[in-house]
Each structure stands twice: as C-alpha cells, then as structure tokens.
Design a protein around this motif. Structure first.
Motif, mmCIF file in Angstrom:
data_model
loop_
_atom_site.group_PDB
_atom_site.id
_atom_site.type_symbol
_atom_site.label_atom_id
_atom_site.label_comp_id
_atom_site.label_asym_id
_atom_site.label_seq_id
_atom_site.Cartn_x
_atom_site.Cartn_y
_atom_site.Cartn_z
ATOM 1 N N ALA B 25 0.823 -1.219 0.000
ATOM 2 C CA ALA B 25 0.000 0.000 0.000
ATOM 3 C C ALA B 25 0.857 1.269 0.000
ATOM 4 O O ALA B 25 0.382 2.347 -0.380
ATOM 5 N N LYS B 26 2.098 1.172 0.408
ATOM 6 C CA LYS B 26 2.948 2.366 0.496
ATOM 7 C C LYS B 26 3.242 2.976 -0.867
ATOM 8 O O LYS B 26 3.464 4.186 -0.973
ATOM 9 N N ARG B 27 3.261 2.149 -1.889
ATOM 10 C CA ARG B 27 3.615 2.660 -3.222
ATOM 11 C C ARG B 27 2.713 3.823 -3.642
ATOM 12 O O ARG B 27 3.161 4.761 -4.301
ATOM 13 N N ALA B 28 1.461 3.760 -3.253
ATOM 14 C CA ALA B 28 0.512 4.807 -3.647
ATOM 15 C C ALA B 28 0.863 6.159 -3.011
ATOM 16 O O ALA B 28 0.346 7.193 -3.424
ATOM 17 N N GLU B 29 1.730 6.153 -2.037
ATOM 18 C CA GLU B 29 2.119 7.408 -1.383
ATOM 19 C C GLU B 29 3.247 8.126 -2.139
ATOM 20 O O GLU B 29 3.731 9.163 -1.685
ATOM 21 N N PHE B 30 3.667 7.571 -3.259
ATOM 22 C CA PHE B 30 4.746 8.175 -4.050
ATOM 23 C C PHE B 30 4.265 8.511 -5.458
ATOM 24 O O PHE B 30 3.340 7.881 -5.970
ATOM 25 N N VAL B 31 4.921 9.483 -6.055
ATOM 26 C CA VAL B 31 4.656 9.814 -7.459
ATOM 27 C C VAL B 31 5.519 8.885 -8.318
ATOM 28 O O VAL B 31 6.758 9.001 -8.308
ATOM 29 N N LEU B 32 4.889 7.968 -8.992
ATOM 30 C CA LEU B 32 5.606 7.020 -9.851
ATOM 31 C C LEU B 32 4.781 6.834 -11.110
ATOM 32 O O LEU B 32 3.581 7.138 -11.132
ATOM 33 N N ASP B 33 5.396 6.366 -12.145
ATOM 34 C CA ASP B 33 4.621 6.098 -13.352
ATOM 35 C C ASP B 33 4.902 4.673 -13.800
ATOM 36 O O ASP B 33 6.011 4.157 -13.641
ATOM 37 N N ASP B 34 3.888 4.040 -14.330
ATOM 38 C CA ASP B 34 4.003 2.621 -14.657
ATOM 39 C C ASP B 34 4.897 2.351 -15.868
ATOM 40 O O ASP B 34 5.292 1.214 -16.111
ATOM 41 N N ASP B 35 5.232 3.398 -16.614
ATOM 42 C CA ASP B 35 6.114 3.209 -17.769
ATOM 43 C C ASP B 35 7.565 2.986 -17.361
ATOM 44 O O ASP B 35 8.353 2.450 -18.135
ATOM 45 N N THR B 36 7.894 3.453 -16.187
ATOM 46 C CA THR B 36 9.291 3.429 -15.767
ATOM 47 C C THR B 36 9.472 2.531 -14.552
ATOM 48 O O THR B 36 8.690 2.601 -13.613
ATOM 49 N N VAL B 37 10.501 1.691 -14.618
ATOM 50 C CA VAL B 37 10.900 0.961 -13.414
ATOM 51 C C VAL B 37 12.032 1.767 -12.793
ATOM 52 O O VAL B 37 13.128 1.863 -13.356
ATOM 53 N N TYR B 38 11.748 2.372 -11.644
ATOM 54 C CA TYR B 38 12.727 3.281 -11.048
ATOM 55 C C TYR B 38 13.581 2.541 -10.025
ATOM 56 O O TYR B 38 13.145 2.286 -8.894
ATOM 57 N N LEU B 39 14.778 2.189 -10.432
ATOM 58 C CA LEU B 39 15.699 1.472 -9.545
ATOM 59 C C LEU B 39 16.913 2.348 -9.233
ATOM 60 O O LEU B 39 18.043 1.885 -9.178
ATOM 61 N N ASP B 40 16.639 3.634 -9.042
ATOM 62 C CA ASP B 40 17.720 4.561 -8.705
ATOM 63 C C ASP B 40 17.394 5.339 -7.432
ATOM 64 O O ASP B 40 17.899 6.426 -7.199
#
Lengths: 408, 408
Positions: B25-40
C-alpha cells in the motif's frame, strides 16, 4: 523630538516620494499585505511572487517525474555556478567567480582557511594572525576562531576603524562585515581592502547586509574573497544557501578545507584522491540543496531589470526619510539613532537605541502587534530594514508614526 | 545464464509476491509512473505525494504571509532537531541525538574532527591516525584527509575487512561506510564498532546507503558518531540536508570545527565568544535551510506506520528475486553480480559487473531508454537500487528482463 513637518506634511511628502519612485513597480512582484509594514527584510526577505510556481515545477516535474535525470536534464548539477553568476552580477563580480551552496558560516570557514593558506607561501607560515571585525555578526568570529585553531593562527579582534592600522606583516587575513548588523554602519570596502592589501594580507568581506542593498564592486575593488547570505535583500527564502566569491586569479590557490566530491575536477570519476576543480566549482563541497537553490534562482528574477544604483539611491532616500519621520514623531529622549547620518557610512537599515534597554524586546513585540515588523538586537537596539524593491515611503511614514506612539 | 523458471514462471511469481507484500500500500504514497521501473532510489528517492502541498504551504503561508515570524511561530528554528529525531527513529537513535543540516560531506568533517579531539585526552594527541574504509564513497575520504591535515593526523586507507586488525593505540577514529556504494556490500556495524572500541578509538559510520533501507541500531550497538544523507531511501528530495548523530554521552565532548551561531548555547544573545549548546543542537552550524528541511520532514511522513524490519525483509526479497531473474534472463558471461549473496552482507542494491567495462555507461543509458532507471559507476558496474516502500516484484522481473535484452 519636535514635529517640524507635521503628520500631514510627512504623509503628503511620502505620497509624493512614492509617486516619483523609479522602483515602485517592483513591489507588485512580491507577496505583501497592506496591513503590515515589513521592515525585517534585513532578516528574511519577502516572498517573490514567481517562487511558488517555479518551486512547484521543480518538485512536481523535475523531481517527481524526471527524478534522477534532472541532475543533467534540468540543470541541477550546474546550478551552484549558474545561480552564483546571477548573484555575482549584483555584487560586481564577473561570471565564474561566485558559487552558491552551504550556509554563510560554512563559507566563512572555507574562505578564512583558504586565505590563511594563501599566506603561507614557500617559507612556511610567516603570516599567522587573523584579524576579525570586533563588531562582527557572531558566527564570523566563532568560525574564524575555529579556523585559527585549526591552522595554528591567533585571532585579534579589532574595531573596523582600527583595522587598517592593525594589519601588518603577520596578518594572514582580515574578516570584515560590509555592514554592521546592529548599527547599520557601512564600512569603506575599497579603502579597507587597499589598506589590508598594502600589508600583503588577504581580506574576506561578509556581504550579508549589503548584497542586494547597494553596489559592492567586488571585482572593481580587488576583493580577495567574499561570502554572503541570500535570504535578506536577495529574498531567496528562509535559510537559502549562501554564496562564496573567490577572485579569479586566486582560484588556483584556493585550497579548501572542505574538499567534497562536488569540488573534484572529475566528480563522477570517483577517484580516491581529491584533485580540485578549476574555477568557481572549487568552492563547492557536497551535493547541492536543489529545492532551496532553485527557489533562490526564481527569486533572483526580480533583479533582471534592476539597476543597483537605483536601489542604493532609494535605500538612502528611505532611511533618510525614516530618520526624519522618527525625529518628528518619537518623543524626545526615547530613542536615538546609532546609524550613521553620512550616506557613505550607512547601509539599508536604521537602528534606534532605546533609552531603557530592558524595554527593547517588548517594544519590538508591540510594534509587531501594531503591524510594524522590525526586530531587536540585545541589549537595546530596535532594527528597521528597508528593502528598496518593495518598501514604500508611505510605509516608512506609517512605521515611524506607530513607533512614536509605542515609545510615547 | 539458463532460464530455469521461465519468463512466465517468474512473472507469476512476481505477481504472487506483490499480492503478499505487506508494504504494497505504500507505493501509492509516491509519485511514480508505470512506464518506468525506477531502480535509482539509492541515488535520488522518488517524490512522496505529501511533499508538494506541504512545501507550497511552507512557501506561500509560512514564508509568504508570516515571514520572519515563522522562525518561532511555524517551528522553523527547532526543525533541525525535530526532523533529526524522526530520522533517529529510523536508524535506532533515541531522541536528542540526531540533527539535520548541511551536506553529508560537511557532517563527515564535523564528526571526524570532533572524534579526533575526543582522542586527545589530557596527555596531548597520542592518537593521531584516522582509518578510512578503502572503498569509501570518495567524499568521505577527501574530507577525512582534510580533517587529518588540519588536526595533525595521518590517514590510513584500509579495506573494511582489515579494519578491526588495523585499529590500534594510535587510532583516533575509523570512518566506515555501512553499505558500499558500488558493490552494495553491507558491513557488520555491531562487530566493527566493538572492534574499534576495543582499541579505544571512535568510529564514524556513513549511513547514506542504509538509512531507510534496513535496521541500523545506532544506540543498540554503541556507535559514536554517524552521518547520512536523506535523499536516497529517505526520499527527502535532491540535495536534502544530511543528518548527524552524536551519541548522548559524547555530546559534552563534541568539539565542533564548525561552531556557527546556531550551535551556540544562546544563539540570540549574540555573544562574542562561542559557548556550545548542549545536546543535538551542538551539531548545528548556520541558519538551517528551511525549504529543503521541511520538504524532508513531509517526506518522512510515509514512515509513520512502517516497521523497519518489514522494510529489510522486503529489501532482501527484492534483491533475491532480482538476482534470480537476472540469472534467468541475462545471457551467460555478460554480467556478474558483485553484491554478496549472503543476506547479512547485502544492502538494498545489486551491482552487476559487465564483461566489457567500456559498455557500462552505454548499457545504463540504453536501460533508461527502455524504461529501466538504474545507474552506473565507473568503470564497469551497473547499479540497481531497490526501495522497499515503492518497488514491486513485478518491476523487478521486468527490469531483469529488459536487462537481459540489453545485454544480449
């Protein structure tokens, strides 16, 4: 004090001065409210209207969407020099000599240690004395003392008026405040710089109370090193990063006591040994504080069409007018200006010494309650800062009138 | 490499792992986009959704409307300790020992010089050696070398594995990275702290790559001093201010080389001499950078209901799964993990050494083009950071699959 002009006369004069003010359009570029006379821009400058939208973009798009790519794609990495050059223009420094980052205190440390090291020469450390302005803002003195302790120097605290005579062959560096934070006295930067240079020593100027308030002329006067904050007359926001100026020809000899990875010639090479970068980046340390730095950058937009000479002229007109209004409104004997009457010796603030020291803090609080925001400095000074970009003559008259009531 | 699970098997497994993820559930607390896998996120953490609104309020209301009054009324002045305590909880430090401000580099400087001075004792400076982790992030080494130069110490660079044996009666302090920024190797903080203490020396831990990624236990393990950044796993924003931990019983002996006015016992007394504050404020220097500091404070809200043990468990599950997926997808011989297989020796990143060093930068760029954001470290490492609060197992599988294509 007497009331030579009368309230009506001074109000009319204020209105006329505002109507003729060449900078009057700038006020609209700041968030201000007409209920408050804000005379504390020498502590924290008002919010420029352009900042919130720009910062929202930095956060939402540059950080939120581009994330780590913004270090290159949004120009984050080079922001310390880019913003530094914009401040440089306001203090008379050609590009490539000013960098933004860290606090003023940390920059004083870099500057003083580097200046001491410049004095070591090939024959060892003949110059082992650091002169400090006796009336300095405290942090400069504390940090200079730490620099002295770490470099084997001794500190001599000297009134600025005696600095030229005090400097000598043992002097490595003098640390001087351009404007006294208490009295608002402006020191003679060209003459003191020349006098210190005549002894072979370096000078570090603290421009916290002059940057953005008057013309400084760092390059023109051959200043060695300078530091300053960006949250007073530059309106960069609370605790915005400070700036460091290192004169171009001294940069190769600028030997920083804080050689972080950002000041490496090849920061992403991740080499085990530190090879200092050339130019202004040599003054950097760690990762720059991007949110505050880019808020500052947006805040500097208000300066794009501003002539510092006009700022200085209005600053003197504001402080002159405040002194006249205070003379008219404040009952005799209740407060005395400790700010020099001579223009050449006055920064952009007026400090009044109240007759009863223990009342200064209470008076300042009462002024705030009545909508006049200045501050006080122990034990007995009321300080009023005048920001030419947004302070009006009408506000000056009103502030003096309220002050007269409070001190009555 | 072989493909034991098959793409379909690993995808199904990822879906099952995500469904069972206690932190999903924590993921929804961040600005992320499904196009990008952010591993940085081990370079710059993603934007927590709460930050923009909070920062807009800090700028618009606290700075814009209240202006200088916010130093007291909006709690600006005490923010370095308040935010410090919130970070303290995440690294196992009881309140009153952690303060936020300045960069990691500047905090390394404070910590190392202060640790050296703790070793001087009454008989002079018997301890004159600073040990530095040979694989340290460069800035720690550069700053330690500067601290050595200024305090008359010498630097010895030692592989972390040899540190316990290298420390001795001359050792003042050891500076060690908790997690190696290149390999992702996690060092044994309890054992190394105890070993260094057994020689009478101090230890400074750099927690940049562990704070927010795993349990640290500063108090529990008797660590002397620690520093860390807040823009990686703590998601505080680009260049957000760093933290400094000084163990409570050492605070009276914390003799800072940067005694700015904010670390004075009575900062507004403006006394000419520096009397250090007690407690965590002793680690402060100049005016705190409020915009960045309060953005960080808002970013820390995501941690309020988070158990670090769950973070650590998911971190290991993510890196385990990535290693398995990479094993399945990356053609044999194209890349080798340099991150330890043992859980006790692994941080929250995986580094792969590519067979042809000159291709690492190009590979990292190609991965970004294909929506997988990691980074590279010279000469031949691809780095992938896993942030348990927002990285999904589905993303891990996808990243490994894209990596396999790029390296094929």
């Amino acid at each position: 004090m007497s009331d030579p002009g009368g309230t009506g006369g001074l109000r009319a004069e204020a209105a006329a001065l505002d109507a003729a003010d060449a900078l009057r359009a700038k006020r609209a570029e700041f968030v201000l409210d007409d209920d408050t006379v804000y005379l504390d821009g020498n502590s924290l400058g008002a919010l420029p209207r352009a900042v919130p939208a720009r910062l929202a973009d930095v956060v939402g798009r540059e950080w939120g969407r581009l994330r780590v790519r913004s270090w290159s794609e949004s120009g984050w990495w080079t922001a310390p020099e880019r913003v530094g050059d914009r401040i440089g223009r306001l203090v008379g420094a050609a590009p490539g000599q000013t960098v933004v980052g860290d606090s003023t205190s940390v920059n004083v440390f870099k500057a003083v240690v580097a200046a001491v090291r410049m004095g070591w020469g090939t024959g060892g450390r003949a110059r082992d004395e650091i002169l400090v302005d006796a009336a300095t803002f405290p942090t400069d003195g504390y940090i200079a003392a730490s620099a002295a302790r770490l470099t084997g120097c001794r500190i001599r605290t000297v009134p600025v008026g005696d600095l030229a005579a005090a400097a000598g062959p043992r002097t490595a560096v003098a640390v001087v405040n351009h404007v006294d934070y208490r009295t608002g006295r402006l020191h003679d930067l060209p003459a003191l710089t020349a006098a210190v240079h005549a002894t072979g020593a370096r000078i570090v100027w603290d421009l916290c109370h002059s940057a953005g308030a008057l013309t400084v002329g760092l390059d023109a006067h051959g200043v060695d090193l300078a530091v300053g904050c960006t949250y007073k007359y530059l309106n960069g926001g609370p605790g915005a990063p400070a700036f460091l100026y290192v004169r171009r020809d001294l940069q190769p000899r600028f030997d920083s006591p804080l050689p972080g990875w950002n000041s490496h010639a090849d920061p992403f090479g991740m080499a085990p040994d530190h090879t200092p970068a050339g130019g202004a980046p040599r003054g950097r340390v760690g990762t720059p504080d991007i949110l505050s730095l880019l808020a500052l950058e947006a805040a500097l937009d208000v300066w794009e069409d501003v002539d510092l000479a006009a700022v200085r002229a209005k600053s003197l007109a504001l402080t002159d007018f405040f002194l006249r209004c205070a003379e008219a409104y404040v009952p005799a004997g209740r407060a005395t200006s400790v700010t020099p009457a001579a223009h050449a010796e006055r920064g952009s603030q007026v400090a009044l010494k109240v007759a009863r020291a223990e009342t200064a803090a209470r008076m300042a609080a009462e002024l705030v309650r009545r909508g006049v925001v200045g501050d006080h400095r122990p034990p007995d000074l009321l300080r009023f800062g005048f920001t030419p970009l947004y302070t009006t003559f009408g506000e000056v008259e009103r502030a003096a009138r309220v002050l007269g009531d409070v001190l009555a």
